[in-house]
Design a protein around this motif. Structure first.
Motif, PDB file in Angstrom:
ATOM      1  N   MET A 112       0.843  -1.188   0.000  1.00  0.00           N
ATOM      2  CA  MET A 112       0.000   0.000   0.000  1.00  0.00           C
ATOM      3  C   MET A 112       0.884   1.246   0.000  1.00  0.00           C
ATOM      4  N   ALA A 113       0.335   2.323  -0.474  1.00  0.00           N
ATOM      5  CA  ALA A 113       1.146   3.537  -0.611  1.00  0.00           C
ATOM      6  C   ALA A 113       0.270   4.775  -0.539  1.00  0.00           C
ATOM      7  N   TRP A 114       0.943   5.881  -0.297  1.00  0.00           N
ATOM      8  CA  TRP A 114       0.320   7.200  -0.360  1.00  0.00           C
ATOM      9  C   TRP A 114       0.995   8.014  -1.450  1.00  0.00           C
ATOM     10  N   PHE A 115       0.180   8.710  -2.204  1.00  0.00           N
ATOM     11  CA  PHE A 115       0.636   9.655  -3.217  1.00  0.00           C
ATOM     12  C   PHE A 115      -0.037  10.992  -2.933  1.00  0.00           C
ATOM     13  N   VAL A 161       4.591   9.454  -2.104  1.00  0.00           N
ATOM     14  CA  VAL A 161       4.922   9.994  -0.792  1.00  0.00           C
ATOM     15  C   VAL A 161       5.556   8.925   0.095  1.00  0.00           C
ATOM     16  N   ALA A 162       4.857   7.782   0.218  1.00  0.00           N
ATOM     17  CA  ALA A 162       5.349   6.715   1.091  1.00  0.00           C
ATOM     18  C   ALA A 162       4.703   5.402   0.683  1.00  0.00           C
ATOM     19  N   GLY A 163       5.417   4.299   0.938  1.00  0.00           N
ATOM     20  CA  GLY A 163       4.896   2.985   0.631  1.00  0.00           C
ATOM     21  C   GLY A 163       5.260   1.991   1.714  1.00  0.00           C
ATOM     22  N   ILE A 164       4.493   0.909   1.791  1.00  0.00           N
ATOM     23  CA  ILE A 164       4.729  -0.107   2.809  1.00  0.00           C
ATOM     24  C   ILE A 164       4.387  -1.478   2.243  1.00  0.00           C
ATOM     25  N   SER A 165       5.231  -2.452   2.542  1.00  0.00           N
ATOM     26  CA  SER A 165       4.984  -3.809   2.094  1.00  0.00           C
ATOM     27  C   SER A 165       3.847  -4.447   2.872  1.00  0.00           C
ATOM     28  N   TRP A 166       3.367  -5.604   2.390  1.00  0.00           N
ATOM     29  CA  TRP A 166       2.264  -6.262   3.061  1.00  0.00           C
ATOM     30  C   TRP A 166       2.594  -6.598   4.506  1.00  0.00           C
ATOM     31  N   GLY A 207       4.657  -5.092   6.356  1.00  0.00           N
ATOM     32  CA  GLY A 207       5.031  -3.905   7.120  1.00  0.00           C
ATOM     33  C   GLY A 207       6.517  -3.816   7.384  1.00  0.00           C
ATOM     34  N   GLY A 208       7.261  -4.824   6.923  1.00  0.00           N
ATOM     35  CA  GLY A 208       8.683  -4.866   7.202  1.00  0.00           C
ATOM     36  C   GLY A 208       9.512  -3.930   6.353  1.00  0.00           C
ATOM     37  N   SER A 209       8.941  -3.478   5.249  1.00  0.00           N
ATOM     38  CA  SER A 209       9.654  -2.547   4.371  1.00  0.00           C
ATOM     39  C   SER A 209       8.817  -1.292   4.172  1.00  0.00           C
ATOM     40  N   THR A 210       9.449  -0.163   4.343  1.00  0.00           N
ATOM     41  CA  THR A 210       8.792   1.109   4.111  1.00  0.00           C
ATOM     42  C   THR A 210       9.666   1.988   3.234  1.00  0.00           C
ATOM     43  N   TYR A 211       9.025   2.870   2.502  1.00  0.00           N
ATOM     44  CA  TYR A 211       9.725   3.722   1.551  1.00  0.00           C
ATOM     45  C   TYR A 211       9.143   5.127   1.638  1.00  0.00           C
ATOM     46  N   TYR A 212      10.018   6.118   1.476  1.00  0.00           N
ATOM     47  CA  TYR A 212       9.573   7.499   1.594  1.00  0.00           C
ATOM     48  C   TYR A 212      10.204   8.366   0.521  1.00  0.00           C
ATOM     49  N   ALA A 213       9.451   9.357   0.090  1.00  0.00           N
ATOM     50  CA  ALA A 213      10.035  10.401  -0.738  1.00  0.00           C
ATOM     51  C   ALA A 213      10.993  11.215   0.122  1.00  0.00           C
ATOM     52  N   ASP A 214      12.042  11.713  -0.490  1.00  0.00           N
ATOM     53  CA  ASP A 214      13.031  12.485   0.270  1.00  0.00           C
ATOM     54  C   ASP A 214      12.397  13.674   0.985  1.00  0.00           C
ATOM     55  N   SER A 215      11.394  14.246   0.363  1.00  0.00           N
ATOM     56  CA  SER A 215      10.784  15.456   0.910  1.00  0.00           C
ATOM     57  C   SER A 215      10.024  15.222   2.220  1.00  0.00           C
TER      58      SER A 215
END
Length: 120
Positions: free
Chosen positions: A34-37, A48-53, A55-63
């Motif tokens: 799932m993710a936010w844009f 903006v941000a994302g997360i694996s099913w 929850g162990g991996s998360t990702y973010y925009a630098d901003s």
């Protein structure tokens, strides 16, 4: 039919906080990332941000690194975005999205968005 429903947007002063929620329904979301844009008028939708099913991996925009936190509750099929230290440039319509993380490609399902406005 898959539905993603965002909530929690609103008007906040710079430096304040908001927590967005996105409730998913209509199918089994096992192994769905799932993710936010977000999108502002005249610009393309931006990650903006994302997360694996798991929850162990998360990702973010630098901003937003260090200010926003994405999390999820699989029992509720809900993803959250905690937004702290908000800035006027965070003003946008925020969308959640989901896709099967086992496959490459674009996000398959999208919510209708929730407005976040940060005043200076």
């Amino acid at each position: 039919q898959v539905q993603l429903v965002e909530s929690g947007g609103g008007l906040v002063q710079a430096g304040g906080s908001l927590r967005l929620s996105c409730a998913a329904s209509g199918r089994n979301f096992y192994m769905y990332a799932m993710a936010w844009f977000r999108q502002v008028p005249g610009k393309e939708r931006a990650f903006v941000a994302g997360i694996s099913w798991s929850g162990g991996s998360t990702y973010y925009a630098d901003s937003v690194k260090g200010r926003f936190t994405i999390s999820r509750d699989n029992a509720k099929n809900t993803v959250y975005l905690q937004m702290n230290s908000l800035k006027p440039e965070d003003t946008a319509v925020y969308y959640c999205a989901t896709k099967d993380e086992r496959f490459k490609g674009e996000y398959d399902y999208w919510g209708q968005g929730t407005q976040v406005t940060v005043s200076s």
